[in-house]
Each structure stands twice: as C-alpha cells, then as structure tokens.
Scaffold this motif. Structure first.
Motif, PDB file in Angstrom:
ATOM      1  N   SER A   1      43.048 -24.763  54.331  1.00 39.20           N
ATOM      2  CA  SER A   1      41.730 -25.404  54.411  1.00 39.20           C
ATOM      3  C   SER A   1      41.577 -26.212  55.690  1.00 39.20           C
ATOM      4  CB  SER A   1      41.505 -26.321  53.206  1.00 39.20           C
ATOM      5  OG  SER A   1      41.309 -25.586  52.028  1.00 39.20           O
ATOM      6  N   ARG A   2      42.687 -26.725  56.219  1.00 41.98           N
ATOM      7  CA  ARG A   2      42.563 -27.558  57.419  1.00 41.98           C
ATOM      8  C   ARG A   2      42.054 -26.743  58.608  1.00 41.98           C
ATOM      9  NH1 ARG A   2      48.021 -26.341  56.975  1.00 41.98           N
ATOM     10  NH2 ARG A   2      49.253 -26.008  58.877  1.00 41.98           N
ATOM     11  N   TYR A   3      42.429 -25.476  58.670  1.00 44.40           N
ATOM     12  CA  TYR A   3      41.926 -24.622  59.753  1.00 44.40           C
ATOM     13  C   TYR A   3      40.435 -24.356  59.572  1.00 44.40           C
ATOM     14  CZ  TYR A   3      46.888 -23.669  60.596  1.00 44.40           C
ATOM     15  OH  TYR A   3      48.234 -23.786  60.858  1.00 44.40           O
ATOM     16  N   LEU A   4      40.019 -24.159  58.332  1.00 44.18           N
ATOM     17  CA  LEU A   4      38.603 -23.917  58.066  1.00 44.18           C
ATOM     18  C   LEU A   4      37.771 -25.143  58.404  1.00 44.18           C
ATOM     19  CD1 LEU A   4      39.125 -22.059  54.692  1.00 44.18           C
ATOM     20  CD2 LEU A   4      38.034 -21.058  56.714  1.00 44.18           C
ATOM     21  N   ARG A   5      38.230 -26.314  57.994  1.00 42.33           N
ATOM     22  CA  ARG A   5      37.466 -27.531  58.256  1.00 42.33           C
ATOM     23  C   ARG A   5      37.374 -27.798  59.753  1.00 42.33           C
ATOM     24  NH1 ARG A   5      40.740 -29.572  53.791  1.00 42.33           N
ATOM     25  NH2 ARG A   5      39.530 -29.409  51.880  1.00 42.33           N
TER      26      ARG A   5
ATOM     27  N   PRO B   1      43.901 -38.877  56.005  1.00 41.64           N
ATOM     28  CA  PRO B   1      42.792 -38.674  56.953  1.00 41.64           C
ATOM     29  C   PRO B   1      41.974 -39.927  57.239  1.00 41.64           C
ATOM     30  CG  PRO B   1      42.312 -37.621  54.849  1.00 41.64           C
ATOM     31  CD  PRO B   1      43.739 -38.058  54.797  1.00 41.64           C
ATOM     32  N   THR B   2      42.222 -41.012  56.531  1.00 40.52           N
ATOM     33  CA  THR B   2      41.526 -42.254  56.862  1.00 40.52           C
ATOM     34  C   THR B   2      42.159 -42.948  58.067  1.00 40.52           C
ATOM     35  OG1 THR B   2      42.902 -43.466  55.260  1.00 40.52           O
ATOM     36  CG2 THR B   2      40.776 -42.633  54.489  1.00 40.52           C
ATOM     37  N   SER B   3      43.282 -42.427  58.546  1.00 41.03           N
ATOM     38  CA  SER B   3      43.935 -43.011  59.711  1.00 41.03           C
ATOM     39  C   SER B   3      43.539 -42.252  60.972  1.00 41.03           C
ATOM     40  CB  SER B   3      45.460 -42.986  59.541  1.00 41.03           C
ATOM     41  OG  SER B   3      45.934 -41.655  59.425  1.00 41.03           O
ATOM     42  N   ASP B   4      43.815 -42.880  62.121  1.00 44.88           N
ATOM     43  CA  ASP B   4      43.517 -42.277  63.421  1.00 44.88           C
ATOM     44  C   ASP B   4      44.757 -41.511  63.866  1.00 44.88           C
ATOM     45  OD1 ASP B   4      43.190 -41.733  66.162  1.00 44.88           O
ATOM     46  OD2 ASP B   4      41.958 -43.515  66.473  1.00 44.88           O
TER      47      ASP B   4
ATOM     48  N   ARG C   1      41.301 -31.247  39.393  1.00 42.69           N
ATOM     49  CA  ARG C   1      41.544 -31.858  40.698  1.00 42.69           C
ATOM     50  C   ARG C   1      40.841 -31.022  41.767  1.00 42.69           C
ATOM     51  NH1 ARG C   1      47.944 -32.904  40.982  1.00 42.69           N
ATOM     52  NH2 ARG C   1      47.348 -34.414  42.579  1.00 42.69           N
ATOM     53  N   VAL C   2      39.985 -31.676  42.538  1.00 41.03           N
ATOM     54  CA  VAL C   2      39.242 -31.009  43.604  1.00 41.03           C
ATOM     55  C   VAL C   2      39.524 -31.760  44.902  1.00 41.03           C
ATOM     56  CG1 VAL C   2      36.965 -30.357  44.458  1.00 41.03           C
ATOM     57  CG2 VAL C   2      37.460 -30.233  42.005  1.00 41.03           C
ATOM     58  N   PHE C   3      39.983 -31.026  45.910  1.00 40.61           N
ATOM     59  CA  PHE C   3      40.435 -31.638  47.153  1.00 40.61           C
ATOM     60  C   PHE C   3      39.421 -31.381  48.263  1.00 40.61           C
ATOM     61  CE2 PHE C   3      44.055 -30.621  44.502  1.00 40.61           C
ATOM     62  CZ  PHE C   3      44.743 -31.827  44.478  1.00 40.61           C
ATOM     63  N   TYR C   4      38.928 -32.468  48.859  1.00 40.73           N
ATOM     64  CA  TYR C   4      37.903 -32.378  49.892  1.00 40.73           C
ATOM     65  C   TYR C   4      38.470 -32.628  51.287  1.00 40.73           C
ATOM     66  CZ  TYR C   4      37.983 -37.480  49.433  1.00 40.73           C
ATOM     67  OH  TYR C   4      38.371 -38.799  49.390  1.00 40.73           O
ATOM     68  N   GLY C   5      39.728 -32.882  51.371  1.00 43.77           N
ATOM     69  CA  GLY C   5      40.424 -33.107  52.634  1.00 43.77           C
ATOM     70  C   GLY C   5      41.906 -33.064  52.353  1.00 43.77           C
ATOM     71  N   GLU C   6      42.702 -33.194  53.388  1.00 44.84           N
ATOM     72  CA  GLU C   6      44.141 -33.191  53.165  1.00 44.84           C
ATOM     73  C   GLU C   6      44.857 -34.003  54.224  1.00 44.84           C
ATOM     74  OE1 GLU C   6      45.558 -28.957  54.944  1.00 44.84           O
ATOM     75  OE2 GLU C   6      44.294 -28.890  53.170  1.00 44.84           O
ATOM     76  N   ARG C   7      46.043 -34.436  53.844  1.00 42.73           N
ATOM     77  CA  ARG C   7      46.850 -35.188  54.795  1.00 42.73           C
ATOM     78  C   ARG C   7      47.387 -34.255  55.884  1.00 42.73           C
ATOM     79  NH1 ARG C   7      51.104 -38.866  51.784  1.00 42.73           N
ATOM     80  NH2 ARG C   7      51.828 -36.832  51.065  1.00 42.73           N
TER      81      ARG C   7
ATOM     82  N   ASP D   1      43.376 -33.168  63.559  1.00 40.44           N
ATOM     83  CA  ASP D   1      41.999 -33.147  63.086  1.00 40.44           C
ATOM     84  C   ASP D   1      41.945 -33.695  61.664  1.00 40.44           C
ATOM     85  OD1 ASP D   1      39.123 -31.823  63.510  1.00 40.44           O
ATOM     86  OD2 ASP D   1      39.772 -31.423  61.461  1.00 40.44           O
ATOM     87  N   ASN D   2      41.118 -34.704  61.449  1.00 41.77           N
ATOM     88  CA  ASN D   2      41.040 -35.298  60.110  1.00 41.77           C
ATOM     89  C   ASN D   2      39.668 -35.112  59.465  1.00 41.77           C
ATOM     90  OD1 ASN D   2      39.738 -37.063  61.799  1.00 41.77           O
ATOM     91  ND2 ASN D   2      40.865 -38.878  61.182  1.00 41.77           N
ATOM     92  N   THR D   3      39.070 -33.959  59.728  1.00 42.65           N
ATOM     93  CA  THR D   3      37.775 -33.631  59.125  1.00 42.65           C
ATOM     94  C   THR D   3      37.907 -33.503  57.608  1.00 42.65           C
ATOM     95  OG1 THR D   3      37.158 -32.400  61.114  1.00 42.65           O
ATOM     96  CG2 THR D   3      35.882 -31.961  59.118  1.00 42.65           C
ATOM     97  N   VAL D   4      36.953 -34.070  56.896  1.00 42.22           N
ATOM     98  CA  VAL D   4      36.893 -33.914  55.445  1.00 42.22           C
ATOM     99  C   VAL D   4      35.540 -33.316  55.071  1.00 42.22           C
ATOM    100  CG1 VAL D   4      38.493 -35.813  54.985  1.00 42.22           C
ATOM    101  CG2 VAL D   4      36.031 -36.263  55.084  1.00 42.22           C
TER     102      VAL D   4
END
Length: 409
Positions: A354-358, A286-289, A188-194, A316-319
């Motif tokens: 990761s959300r802080y890094l993105r 992250p697909t939502s606004d 499992r590789v995660f490229y974004g997060e809720r 922030d919903n950066t992926v």
C-alpha cells in the motif's frame, strides 16, 4: 480431504494455496497460469507484465460502464514466507481441510498463505464471480492485481509496477490491499502504515592486546550510538503505554519502535576488535518527520565517529483520508456498517505494498476480513476457517459494489 461436499469457492481456494509461491523460489509461473484460468472462467481481461524476468504482475480486469472514470484496484501479493515443516500439524502446502469439533460443520484450512494473503486475493475474485453471476455491473473498471515479492520488500513487484506505463493506464482512483486478522469483533482497517528504517552503524578503531587501555576503539564509538537509540526505544515504549486523551489504548502504529537486531564485533577474547557494527529495525510512525529522523541518525553517527548505512529507508508518510473528503472511504464505511461490522481505524504496524500505491497518489485501505481470529501470518500452522472464506466473499461483494459505483471522475 473429507468426503463431504466442498463448496466450489473453497475448492478453488485450496487449489490456489497449493501453488508453492514460497520465497525464495516462488512458483510464479504456476500462479500466473492459475490466474489466467480464473480470468477465462470469469470473463475478465488478463494481462501479465514482467518488469523483472520471472516475476509477473498479473492484472485481471472487469470493465466498468464508464471506463473514463478512475478505476478501483484490488491488490494482493502472491508470494508467501518460508516454512518450518516440522512444526506444522499438516504439510504447509497441502492445504488440509480439517473438521472443527463442535463447530456445527466448519473446517480449518491449514496452509502457508491462508491468512497472508491468499484469502484476500481469492475473495476478490470470488466476489466478482458472484456479482457477475447475478448480472450486476459496476460504474468504474475494477482491476484485481496480483503482485510478486511483497514478502521481500516489493522492489521487483509493486515498486516497479507503479512506475510503469501499464500502471498509469489503469487510471487508478482507489485501492484495497491487505490488513491483519483481528482477535476481536471489530474489523481492523489501515489507512496508513509505519515506514521501515533498517539502519546499520559501523565503527572502526584502534586494535591491540585486550590487557591494555587502548584509545579510540570501535566499541567506544559504537556504544553511545546504541545507548541513544535504546533511550529512544524507552521513550517510545513509555508513550505506547500512555493512553490517548480519550482514554483509549495506543496501537503500535501510533509510535516508533526501535529494536537492536544484530551486533557484530571481535575475533578473540584478548584482541581489541578493529571494527564493530550494530543493526536496528526501526518502524517510524507517519505522524513523525521521516526526513528529519534520517538527518538525526546521520548526525548521531557523525557525532561519535561511526558510519551509517541505511539498508532500507522509506521517506513518504502519505496516509489515506478517512473522512467525508474521500468518497471512497464514505462508500466503504457505509458498506461495512450495513453488514453490522464495527471499524477500527489504525496505522499498519509493518509495511505492505500500500505504501507504493499511496506514494503514487492512489488512496489505499488495508483490510483482511478476518474477525475473532488469531493472528497467524508468518506463524506455524497458519489457517483460516472455511466460514471465514465464505464470509469474506460476501464482505467483498458488498464493499466492491459500493466503491466501484462511487460517483465522480
């Protein structure tokens, strides 16, 4: 511990697990000194920064051949969640090494933090140890970063670090961070997060004797708010149960979850309460606004005369791109494929550093190299197999050699 020969990498892992970095009073000082010794053994640069007293961010640095190129950050958190020792088969900070019957010589290492996430930070360092022992060098500088307080939101850890001049000085171009064990054979590789949204609605109203029809009560204001959020929960659950267009099942990261977690009101059966409150744990895909969702919550509260308090809200919903536009993804994917491992790309269902890094502009992937393994993070009797640790080291040797030699700025 059994009388057999214990691999040195496992001895060091056990030593790391025995440091009681457990919330709410983690031994960060002991952890910092352990990492200082590891840096000395490995010949790595060592720095410890405290943006909040007693909460060090530790950075171990392997200098690359082209220091002007963007660096690779290997991030992990050092804190672990509390335990209920009475439910553990062995003391949770003993890091017991227990033979697995019929395994041909494998062992379980049972400890809080074994999966979440000391195995990852340990494997980073052991992979660097192995690469350096072979005389290998890397083009990009590699920083192994060990941060505090991820388990309580990271406000005094990664959140402060990414805003610092020390972080800017890393010139980070790519990062790896934690994921989750996979019960299946894929990685499992995660490229974004809720994004977490912890919402508290409070309503005030008229009080009086419980035998009357009292107008304008707190409950009358709060119940419609609860009803609408529970309707959203049902809508999202139905979406979660609906397969994707290609027939594959959705993951939690594909939808927004809504859970009513706390209700508070009342003092006595026959007294209409003056106030009532309801707390929700909402995780937004992250697909939502996110900002539009926040405005909707505010309008919902205002419509029914309630007050909204956002205890936590991430906007922030950066992926991270997982295609040819991201050379680090290309290198990572090739290194994993070379090991015969299939990747399962997902949105992380909860929240990590990761959300802080993105948000800071650093593309990050979340991965924990545990496959065919039960998910035991935050659970009783958290463990990993000794073979998992050794395989994880080999995994990061290949991955690190790939991403730290990506060409370009």
């Amino acid at each position: 511990m059994d009388g057999d020969s214990v691999p040195p990498a496992i001895e060091r892992f056990i030593e790391y697990l025995r440091i009681k970095t457990v919330q709410p009073e983690p031994d960060y000082a002991g952890c910092r000194e352990y990492l200082r010794r590891q840096a000395a053994e490995l010949g790595l640069g060592f720095q410890a920064h405290e943006y909040v007293a007693g909460k060090p961010v530790v950075v171990l640095t392997w200098a690359g051949m082209e220091p002007e190129a963007g660096s690779v950050v290997l991030n992990s958190h050092t804190d672990v969640v509390p335990v209920f020792p009475e439910f553990w088969s062995h003391p949770p900070f003993e890091a017991a090494r227990v033979a697995v019957a019929g395994s041909g010589g494998d062992y379980r290492i049972i400890a809080r933090g074994a999966q979440d996430m000391k195995i990852v930070g340990h494997c980073y360092l052991e992979a660097i140890r192995a690469l350096r022992a072979r005389g290998e060098r890397v083009r990009r500088t590699v920083h192994a970063v060990f941060v505090p307080d991820e388990e309580i939101g990271g406000a005094d850890g990664m959140a402060r670090f990414v805003e610092s001049r020390e972080f800017a000085g890393l010139n980070a171009a790519f990062a790896l961070d934690e994921g989750i064990a996979s019960p299946g054979d894929g990685l499992r590789v995660f490229y974004g997060e809720r994004a977490p949204c912890w919402a508290r609605f409070v309503a005030h109203g008229q009080t009086g004797h419980g035998s009357q029809f009292i107008a304008d009560t707190a409950a009358e204001k709060l119940v419609p708010v609860i009803d609408r959020l529970m309707a959203l929960r049902r809508e999202q659950l139905a979406d979660f149960r609906t397969p994707n267009a290609d027939g594959s099942a959705k993951t939690l990261g594909d939808v927004t979850t809504v859970n009513l977690t706390m209700l508070q009101s009342g003092v006595q059966h026959n007294v209409v309460p003056e106030s009532a409150s309801a707390c929700f744990d909402i995780r937004m895909t992250p697909t939502s606004d996110y900002r539009a969702f926040r405005r909707w919550l505010e309008a919902l509260a205002a419509e029914h005369g309630a007050q909204l308090e956002l205890v936590q809200f991430w906007d922030d919903n950066t992926v991270t791109p997982t295609d040819a536009s991201n050379p680090f993804w290309v290198a990572f994917e090739a290194a994993v494929a070379a090991q015969g491992i299939a990747i399962e790309r997902e949105i992380f269902p909860a929240a990590t550093d990761s959300r802080y890094l993105r948000r800071a502009g650093v593309p990050a992937l979340g991965v924990t190299p545990l496959r065919n393994t039960p998910i035991l993070l935050h659970d009783h009797n958290e463990y990993v197999l000794q073979s998992d640790v050794l395989n994880g080291i080999a995994f990061y040797e290949r991955v690190l050699a790939a991403v730290a030699n990506v060409p370009g700025p």
